[in-house]
Design a protein around this motif. Structure first.
Motif, PDB file in Angstrom:
ATOM      1  N   VAL A  50      80.749  58.315 -21.468  1.00  0.00           N
ATOM      2  CA  VAL A  50      81.829  59.029 -20.549  1.00  0.00           C
ATOM      3  C   VAL A  50      83.135  57.526 -20.656  1.00  0.00           C
ATOM      4  O   VAL A  50      82.838  56.861 -19.968  1.00  0.00           O
ATOM      5  CB  VAL A  50      81.549  59.665 -19.112  1.00  0.00           C
ATOM      6  CG1 VAL A  50      82.543  60.136 -18.533  1.00  0.00           C
ATOM      7  CG2 VAL A  50      80.082  60.606 -19.561  1.00  0.00           C
ATOM      8  N   LEU A  51      84.136  57.770 -20.778  1.00  0.00           N
ATOM      9  CA  LEU A  51      85.092  56.396 -20.737  1.00  0.00           C
ATOM     10  C   LEU A  51      85.408  57.240 -18.169  1.00  0.00           C
ATOM     11  O   LEU A  51      85.399  57.658 -18.238  1.00  0.00           O
ATOM     12  CB  LEU A  51      86.147  56.522 -21.009  1.00  0.00           C
ATOM     13  CG  LEU A  51      87.490  55.621 -20.860  1.00  0.00           C
ATOM     14  CD1 LEU A  51      86.789  54.616 -20.913  1.00  0.00           C
ATOM     15  CD2 LEU A  51      88.751  56.220 -20.909  1.00  0.00           C
ATOM     16  N   ALA A  52      84.402  55.840 -18.033  1.00  0.00           N
ATOM     17  CA  ALA A  52      84.317  55.585 -16.658  1.00  0.00           C
ATOM     18  C   ALA A  52      86.064  55.358 -16.199  1.00  0.00           C
ATOM     19  O   ALA A  52      86.678  55.002 -16.874  1.00  0.00           O
ATOM     20  CB  ALA A  52      83.773  54.947 -15.699  1.00  0.00           C
ATOM     21  N   SER A  53      86.228  56.260 -15.372  1.00  0.00           N
ATOM     22  CA  SER A  53      87.418  56.196 -14.073  1.00  0.00           C
ATOM     23  C   SER A  53      88.203  53.920 -14.424  1.00  0.00           C
ATOM     24  O   SER A  53      86.978  54.087 -13.838  1.00  0.00           O
ATOM     25  CB  SER A  53      87.791  56.212 -12.746  1.00  0.00           C
ATOM     26  OG  SER A  53      89.124  56.369 -12.075  1.00  0.00           O
TER      27      SER A  53
ATOM     28  N   ALA B 231      85.054  58.473 -27.277  1.00  0.00           N
ATOM     29  CA  ALA B 231      83.778  59.383 -26.123  1.00  0.00           C
ATOM     30  C   ALA B 231      83.460  60.419 -25.331  1.00  0.00           C
ATOM     31  O   ALA B 231      84.583  61.441 -26.180  1.00  0.00           O
ATOM     32  CB  ALA B 231      84.742  59.157 -24.860  1.00  0.00           C
ATOM     33  N   GLY B 232      82.512  61.308 -25.744  1.00  0.00           N
ATOM     34  CA  GLY B 232      81.895  62.640 -24.978  1.00  0.00           C
ATOM     35  C   GLY B 232      83.465  62.876 -23.699  1.00  0.00           C
ATOM     36  O   GLY B 232      83.226  64.248 -24.254  1.00  0.00           O
TER      37      GLY B 232
ATOM     38  N   GLY C  70      78.189  56.799 -17.895  1.00  0.00           N
ATOM     39  CA  GLY C  70      79.614  55.918 -18.040  1.00  0.00           C
ATOM     40  C   GLY C  70      79.666  54.444 -18.142  1.00  0.00           C
ATOM     41  O   GLY C  70      79.312  53.910 -18.337  1.00  0.00           O
ATOM     42  N   ILE C  71      80.829  54.116 -19.353  1.00  0.00           N
ATOM     43  CA  ILE C  71      80.876  53.200 -18.972  1.00  0.00           C
ATOM     44  C   ILE C  71      82.435  52.856 -19.231  1.00  0.00           C
ATOM     45  O   ILE C  71      83.433  53.505 -19.229  1.00  0.00           O
ATOM     46  CB  ILE C  71      80.333  52.368 -20.904  1.00  0.00           C
ATOM     47  CG1 ILE C  71      81.406  53.022 -22.169  1.00  0.00           C
ATOM     48  CG2 ILE C  71      79.332  52.872 -20.945  1.00  0.00           C
ATOM     49  CD1 ILE C  71      80.808  52.900 -23.192  1.00  0.00           C
ATOM     50  N   CYS C  72      83.026  51.171 -18.479  1.00  0.00           N
ATOM     51  CA  CYS C  72      84.402  50.900 -18.641  1.00  0.00           C
ATOM     52  C   CYS C  72      84.799  49.601 -18.807  1.00  0.00           C
ATOM     53  O   CYS C  72      85.266  49.093 -19.573  1.00  0.00           O
ATOM     54  CB  CYS C  72      84.838  51.422 -16.911  1.00  0.00           C
ATOM     55  SG  CYS C  72      86.181  50.292 -16.211  1.00  0.00           S
ATOM     56  N   SER C  73      83.840  48.684 -18.707  1.00  0.00           N
ATOM     57  CA  SER C  73      83.774  47.344 -18.331  1.00  0.00           C
ATOM     58  C   SER C  73      83.546  47.133 -20.145  1.00  0.00           C
ATOM     59  O   SER C  73      85.108  46.183 -20.615  1.00  0.00           O
ATOM     60  CB  SER C  73      83.440  46.448 -17.594  1.00  0.00           C
ATOM     61  OG  SER C  73      83.737  46.401 -16.109  1.00  0.00           O
TER      62      SER C  73
END
Length: 380
Positions: free
Chosen positions: A18-21, A39-40, A248-251
């Motif tokens: 999941v692409l985090a906010s 991304a799911g 969730g991943i973002c960085s």
């Protein structure tokens, strides 16, 4: 290959990522890029009553982590309803709308999100006391699944998560960024960020997120988006083992590009197969039984087994590259060589074994019933 399709709060995902906010979800086109990259699901930048104005600068890179003082979305709430979420939905993305409004405003706004195409809601606040009122306000206005985003900064984070789930939340996102934190630019004699202090994301916070995810998973059965600290495939496996339903991943995609989604999908499938899993569901929570045992069982000590420290170690000379790392990191000067220790000095801290780059030196949690390392010189 292991099938990575999973289910989060009643929503089918093609994979758990999941692409985090965050900055990569700043508008509908950005959400769609992440979806097309693999991304799911994707989470919008947090939508508040007014568009944010961020200080300059507000993001800085720290090795494999990021420091930021970025605020919520710099688009207004109507922009998301009328344009951004529909753009992502028309492109086929699973969209989770992150909302950080006050309860009366959430009640009015969330009811409109379903018509925009949003698949779920995520409520977000830095104040733990606001979570239940925000959840209740959102639940009054929508039948969409509602995730509550929690923070490791809260001393009662597990209790907040459990209370929200008991009050009707569909799932939990854990965790938000950690802080406040501080770094200086030593040349400028000033903080790195315009706000002075900021919030930490990236690999440095993985132990925090794993702890919170595991605490919640052991307390109550729920969908959990384990977020924070993912930088390599084994981090993903750990997150699943802690009880996360999705990751969730973002960085990581911020610093390495959106192609990390496709890379992680393939790498996670292969890694799970290597570890003997045939379904992703079998990995979810796989580490919790051992964690519960650790938390409920008295610590094992050398004296409690009447064995000497060397019996806890195993050594494979074929794997050893004579790098000297195990000797160098021993604070007690107990390790004389990769296969030799002073039993009277060794505290069995485990740092030498965890430092070994090849796995030549291993430390068991308890000594075997018969002498370990038979035929090897691991004695003092």
């Amino acid at each position: 290959m292991v099938d990575l399709s999973t289910r989060l709060c009643g929503i089918d995902l093609r994979n758990p990522f999941v692409l985090a906010s965050g900055p990569l979800s700043f508008d509908g086109a950005a959400l769609l890029r992440a979806h097309r990259a693999g991304a799911g699901a994707v989470v919008t930048k947090t939508i508040c009553e007014e568009a944010a104005i961020n200080p300059i600068p507000h993001i800085a890179k720290l090795n494999s982590s990021l420091l930021n003082c970025e605020l919520w979305s710099d688009l207004g709430p109507n922009d998301w309803l009328e344009r951004e979420i529909p753009i992502a939905k028309e492109g086929g993305a699973v969209v989770i709308a992150s909302v950080g409004m006050k309860p009366p405003n959430i009640a009015a706004y969330v009811g409109l999100l379903a018509s925009s195409g949003a698949d779920a809601i995520e409520v977000c606040s830095y104040d733990s006391r606001a979570m239940l009122p925000m959840l209740r306000a959102a639940a009054q206005s929508t039948n969409l699944p509602i995730l509550v985003k929690v923070s490791a900064n809260w001393p009662n984070v597990k209790d907040v998560a459990v209370a929200c789930l008991q009050a009707g939340a569909s799932g939990i996102t854990a965790i938000d960024s950690v802080g406040p934190t501080l770094r200086f630019d030593i040349e400028k004699r000033a903080p790195l960020l315009a706000s002075g202090v900021g919030w930490l994301t990236g690999s440095a916070i993985l132990p925090f997120s794993l702890r919170v995810v595991a605490d919640i998973a052991m307390a109550v059965e729920s969908g959990i988006v384990g977020t924070g600290g993912i930088y390599r495939v084994d981090d993903c496996v750990e997150m699943l083992m802690a009880g996360a339903t999705a990751i969730g991943i973002c960085s990581l995609p911020m610093v390495s590009g959106l192609q990390v989604f496709a890379g992680l999908v393939g790498a996670l499938s292969d890694r799970l197969a290597e570890l003997g899993y045939t379904r992703i569901q079998d990995a979810i929570g796989a580490g919790l039984p051992a964690l519960k045992k650790c938390l409920s069982t008295p610590f094992m000590t050398p004296s409690s087994r009447e064995v000497t420290p060397h019996e806890f170690f195993s050594f494979d000379g074929d794997l050893c590259v004579d790098c000297g790392a195990c000797i160098r990191v021993c604070s007690y000067q107990a390790r004389r060589a990769p296969d030799q220790i002073h039993d009277d000095r060794c505290r069995l801290c485990g740092l030498c074994a965890s430092t070994c780059p090849t796995g030549a030196l291993c430390l068991s949690r308890e000594a075997p019933p018969t002498t370990a390392n038979e035929g090897q010189d691991c004695t003092s």
